[in-house]
Each structure stands twice: as C-alpha cells, then as structure tokens.
Design a protein around this motif. Sequence first.
Motif, mmCIF file in Angstrom:
data_model
loop_
_atom_site.group_PDB
_atom_site.id
_atom_site.type_symbol
_atom_site.label_atom_id
_atom_site.label_comp_id
_atom_site.label_asym_id
_atom_site.label_seq_id
_atom_site.Cartn_x
_atom_site.Cartn_y
_atom_site.Cartn_z
ATOM 1 N N GLY A 137 17.245 -1.345 -18.414
ATOM 2 C CA GLY A 137 18.188 -2.159 -17.526
ATOM 3 C C GLY A 137 17.982 -3.194 -17.783
ATOM 4 N N GLU A 138 18.330 -4.639 -18.315
ATOM 5 C CA GLU A 138 17.804 -5.833 -17.907
ATOM 6 C C GLU A 138 18.629 -7.174 -16.865
ATOM 7 O OE1 GLU A 138 17.115 -6.751 -22.864
ATOM 8 O OE2 GLU A 138 18.523 -7.160 -22.107
ATOM 9 N N TYR A 139 17.949 -7.317 -16.127
ATOM 10 C CA TYR A 139 18.383 -8.357 -14.975
ATOM 11 C C TYR A 139 18.212 -10.058 -15.564
ATOM 12 C CZ TYR A 139 18.843 -4.058 -12.374
ATOM 13 O OH TYR A 139 19.006 -2.526 -11.998
ATOM 14 N N TYR A 140 18.591 -10.448 -14.707
ATOM 15 C CA TYR A 140 18.758 -12.294 -13.600
ATOM 16 C C TYR A 140 18.836 -12.217 -12.069
ATOM 17 C CZ TYR A 140 19.093 -13.948 -18.533
ATOM 18 O OH TYR A 140 19.149 -13.636 -20.390
ATOM 19 N N GLU A 141 18.109 -13.300 -11.963
ATOM 20 C CA GLU A 141 17.624 -13.275 -10.568
ATOM 21 C C GLU A 141 19.022 -14.901 -10.770
ATOM 22 O OE1 GLU A 141 14.140 -13.343 -8.446
ATOM 23 O OE2 GLU A 141 14.327 -10.821 -8.780
ATOM 24 N N LEU A 142 20.105 -14.846 -9.067
ATOM 25 C CA LEU A 142 20.717 -16.353 -9.196
ATOM 26 C C LEU A 142 18.851 -16.836 -8.240
ATOM 27 C CD1 LEU A 142 23.532 -15.988 -7.415
ATOM 28 C CD2 LEU A 142 22.741 -16.867 -9.334
ATOM 29 N N ARG A 143 18.681 -18.351 -8.403
ATOM 30 C CA ARG A 143 17.587 -19.416 -7.882
ATOM 31 C C ARG A 143 17.895 -19.101 -6.612
ATOM 32 N NH1 ARG A 143 15.260 -21.764 -11.783
ATOM 33 N NH2 ARG A 143 15.998 -22.126 -14.008
ATOM 34 N N PRO A 144 16.911 -19.041 -5.843
ATOM 35 C CA PRO A 144 16.512 -18.995 -4.445
ATOM 36 C C PRO A 144 17.647 -20.378 -3.903
ATOM 37 C CG PRO A 144 13.899 -19.608 -5.369
ATOM 38 C CD PRO A 144 15.104 -19.743 -6.701
ATOM 39 N N GLU A 145 17.665 -21.205 -4.591
ATOM 40 C CA GLU A 145 18.665 -22.713 -3.583
ATOM 41 C C GLU A 145 20.507 -21.860 -4.290
ATOM 42 O OE1 GLU A 145 17.237 -24.052 -7.651
ATOM 43 O OE2 GLU A 145 16.125 -23.081 -6.194
ATOM 44 N N ARG A 146 20.581 -21.258 -5.229
ATOM 45 C CA ARG A 146 22.021 -20.771 -5.224
ATOM 46 C C ARG A 146 22.612 -19.115 -4.983
ATOM 47 N NH1 ARG A 146 25.836 -23.659 -6.816
ATOM 48 N NH2 ARG A 146 26.472 -22.483 -8.599
ATOM 49 N N ALA A 147 21.091 -18.826 -3.860
ATOM 50 C CA ALA A 147 21.205 -17.719 -3.922
ATOM 51 C C ALA A 147 22.338 -16.504 -2.775
ATOM 52 C CB ALA A 147 19.996 -16.886 -3.125
ATOM 53 N N GLY A 148 22.394 -18.267 -1.996
ATOM 54 C CA GLY A 148 24.131 -18.207 -0.879
ATOM 55 C C GLY A 148 25.161 -18.194 -1.393
ATOM 56 N N LEU A 149 25.714 -18.044 -3.047
ATOM 57 C CA LEU A 149 26.935 -17.584 -3.028
ATOM 58 C C LEU A 149 27.256 -16.058 -3.016
ATOM 59 C CD1 LEU A 149 25.903 -19.360 -7.162
ATOM 60 C CD2 LEU A 149 27.270 -20.288 -4.588
ATOM 61 N N VAL A 150 25.853 -15.322 -3.414
ATOM 62 C CA VAL A 150 26.199 -14.309 -2.819
ATOM 63 C C VAL A 150 26.084 -13.658 -1.468
ATOM 64 C CG1 VAL A 150 26.108 -11.929 -3.514
ATOM 65 C CG2 VAL A 150 26.071 -14.110 -5.352
ATOM 66 N N ARG A 151 26.360 -13.059 -0.783
ATOM 67 C CA ARG A 151 26.339 -12.047 0.406
ATOM 68 C C ARG A 151 26.407 -11.485 0.143
ATOM 69 N NH1 ARG A 151 31.712 -14.988 3.998
ATOM 70 N NH2 ARG A 151 31.305 -17.090 3.966
ATOM 71 N N HIS A 168 24.375 -8.010 -27.673
ATOM 72 C CA HIS A 168 24.856 -9.745 -27.762
ATOM 73 C C HIS A 168 24.652 -10.184 -26.291
ATOM 74 C CE1 HIS A 168 28.520 -12.943 -27.653
ATOM 75 N NE2 HIS A 168 27.584 -13.571 -28.052
ATOM 76 N N ARG A 169 24.732 -9.289 -24.890
ATOM 77 C CA ARG A 169 24.496 -10.246 -23.829
ATOM 78 C C ARG A 169 22.691 -10.088 -23.631
ATOM 79 N NH1 ARG A 169 29.196 -7.627 -22.868
ATOM 80 N NH2 ARG A 169 28.536 -5.779 -21.590
ATOM 81 N N SER A 170 22.360 -9.527 -24.549
ATOM 82 C CA SER A 170 20.758 -8.927 -24.536
ATOM 83 C C SER A 170 20.472 -10.564 -24.659
ATOM 84 C CB SER A 170 20.121 -8.141 -24.980
ATOM 85 O OG SER A 170 18.758 -7.864 -24.856
ATOM 86 N N LEU A 171 20.669 -10.408 -26.172
ATOM 87 C CA LEU A 171 20.095 -11.128 -27.094
ATOM 88 C C LEU A 171 21.247 -13.221 -26.301
ATOM 89 C CD1 LEU A 171 20.591 -9.930 -30.893
ATOM 90 C CD2 LEU A 171 18.640 -9.969 -28.956
ATOM 91 N N SER A 172 21.465 -12.942 -25.663
ATOM 92 C CA SER A 172 22.521 -14.339 -25.589
ATOM 93 C C SER A 172 22.755 -14.576 -24.312
ATOM 94 C CB SER A 172 23.902 -14.787 -26.367
ATOM 95 O OG SER A 172 24.885 -15.793 -26.028
ATOM 96 N N LYS A 173 21.621 -15.666 -23.605
ATOM 97 C CA LYS A 173 21.913 -16.029 -22.064
ATOM 98 C C LYS A 173 23.468 -16.833 -21.937
ATOM 99 C CE LYS A 173 19.759 -18.365 -18.558
ATOM 100 N NZ LYS A 173 18.530 -19.315 -17.987
ATOM 101 N N HIS A 174 23.712 -17.509 -23.140
ATOM 102 C CA HIS A 174 25.144 -18.015 -22.694
ATOM 103 C C HIS A 174 26.510 -16.939 -22.501
ATOM 104 C CE1 HIS A 174 28.257 -20.385 -23.101
ATOM 105 N NE2 HIS A 174 29.148 -19.791 -24.526
ATOM 106 N N ALA A 175 26.161 -15.268 -23.172
ATOM 107 C CA ALA A 175 26.691 -14.814 -22.551
ATOM 108 C C ALA A 175 26.975 -14.078 -21.941
ATOM 109 C CB ALA A 175 26.900 -13.746 -24.788
#
Length: 405
Positions: A227-241, A317-324
């Motif tokens: 299970g592969e995860y990303y995180e929002l950059r700290p300065e953008r974390a406010g996008l999600v409550r 596909h989503r694993s190999l492509s950050k854009h996807a």
Amino acid sequence: MTYDCDVLVIGGGIVGLSTAYAITRSSPGTRVLVLEKETGLARHQTGRNSGVIHSGIYYRPGSLKARYAVQGAAEMVQFCAEQGLPHEVTGKLIVATEHDELPRLHALVQRGRENGIPVRELGPSQICEREPAVRGLAAIHVGTTGVCDFGAVTERFADLAREAGAEIRFGARVRSISRRGSTVGVLTMDGAVLRTRALVNCAGLHSDEIARLAGHEPGMRIVPFRGEYYELRPERAGLVRGLVYPVPDPAFPFLGVHLTRGVEGTVHIGPNAVPATAREGYHRRTVRPRELAGTLAFPGVWRMALRHWRYGTGEVHRSLSKHAFTQAVRRLLPEVTTDDLVPAPAGVRAQAVLRDGSLVDDFLFAESPRTVHVLNAPSPAATASLPIGREIARRALAALDTVAV
C-alpha cells in the motif's frame, strides 16, 4: 511435564497483543508468552497504516467484519480515552464525484443503517461546509469514524498484559512447531525450546507459514500487496480537515485514494495497492526470491490475476506514474498538484487468497489440537482489536481444556 507458559502467542502486532491482554483479563493467573521476531512491537501492518478507526459501513450485514467493526470502533474510542492515547472522532465523508457512483452511494446508506451506523446524506453545498476544498455531487457523512495511533494502542495492550504477568520476547523468530500429547513445542531460531499448553498464531503476513509449521494446511496463501502513500506538504495540509473517501467498488472496498488527516495533523493520501515481491516488501527494490517463488507457485494467485487484471493494471499505473496518482486525487481534491504530494512510508496488506483465486473477505480462524490460527485479519482488524482479542482468547482458553488424544 514442565511448561514455559499456558498460552504462547506468535506475533507482536495489535491482534496478538490484544489477545494476550484479553487472556490476562478474562483468566487471571494464566501464563501468557508473546513471541515477536522483530526488536519491537507493531513493526508491520499495525504500525504502517493511516490510523483510521473504521465505522463498519462497508461490510456485509451479519459478517464478522461488520459486527466487530461497529463494536470495536466504540470500544477503541473508549479505550483510547481511558488510557490517555491520542485519538479523535472526526467522522468521514464518502463522496460521489460521478453520476454512476450515486446508486452505490445510496446503497451504502442502506448498508450503514442495517449495521446500526448513523449516516447522513449531504449535497454539494453541505460537502463544501465540511470540506471546502473537496468537490462532489453527493456524499454521506459517517459520524462514528475517527483516527488514532494503533502503534500506541498496541504498546498499551503490552503494558497492561505485562502488569498482569504476561511476558514478551523480542527477536524470537519461530523455526519449528511440534505437538506431543497435551504439549505444543516451539523452537526459535536462536535455539530456545518453549513448551506450552496452547498456541495462538497471530503472525499476520506469515500466518499461513506458521499454520503449516504447526501441521495445519490452511488451504489459502497470504499474498502481500504493498500500500503506497503520499502526504500533503505541510503548507498544503489545510486542504483537508478530516477524512474523505471515494465511493468504493463493492468488490474492492479497500481500494481507492483516501484523504486522511491523522492524529498528528499529517494528511495521508492513498493507499495504492500493488503486488509486493516480498511479504515485508515495503520498497519496490525489496525482492525475496523464496517468498516470491512460493507466491507464484500457488495456483490461486494466477486465477486471482486473471480475474482482476483490470483493477491491477490501474493500481500499477498509479504506482509508476505520480501524475496518474495525482489525477486520481484531483477527483476529490481539485486544487492538488503533483508538487503538493510527497512520498510517505508504505505498508503491506496481508491478503488471504484461496486456491480458486477468490479473496478471503472476512476474518478467518482455524483450529487444530491446542492451536488457534488467525489466518485472515483484514481491515478493520486494528479497529476491532478489542472484540477480536476476546474471541481469540476464548478459543485459546477452550483449547487448554481439551483432552489430549
């Protein structure tokens, strides 16, 4: 015969420690020994997830998953509050972004009500009130969902079990298991020989291997999915409550890109699920030939792949492509850009697969003389760890009373 313990538990994740804790509470004086092959607790599935306390809305009414999740969520919140552990009942939104998702969303409302879960239907303006950056046609709000630190919960289970007399040994990888009369013998890699009256297999990613060592053929194979995860950059974390989920495919409710604000304030995005080349394959470069060969030799793996290759292709596909991957996130969170996402530590899901290629969708227990095997403990296992631990403890204590044949 001299026994080293009454019940020996293999596995130091949240299920193994909740079992040890439950035994010490329900049968004081029972000697419990937990073996963990790592140098600490919760190093695998328990400590590598987004920390969501699941409500149980996705699960088939009457299933073990539904019953344990609904009961376990309430108990987990209460346990965290009583023990002073970080947690928050945030509720979550399940959001439909396409018209063809609306019937599935409405079906979830009905399923939630059948499972006794409070749900509320929302329109676009109400979605915006709760999550201003999220866009959708409709949503449901599930009030009983929350977040916590399951690693901290496991450590507290361990502390409470130790206070009641349980012992935990680290670096204790199991090499072989034997049974003679009323005794189960366990040999560890460092040469220690342990004798117990009952054995509990809570080995997670290795549960099928431990079952075979104990002489039980489980009829399934653990297939690891990273299970592969990303995180929002700290300065953008406010996008999600809080917590925002897509409408799931009924066949794969654990798939799909989720937005999860954890107890520490970090927003996790994912997971993406791809086949792993090792049972603990947290990185693409981690390959263990023996484990990979064992997986590929199991006929159920090929049948599963033929049946679900379309889903698998999208995940890869989503694993190999950050854009996807970003495009998948943008369905819920249009403002996100590729630069907003930074890689986060991955986890591995232990998926039980049968010989016919079907995925085991519920908890799966098996018993043989003086042994209890937890062969499949999927999400919501961490959420439901308190009632699951009690159920396993009940079976283990019953095994102590069996007559040797």
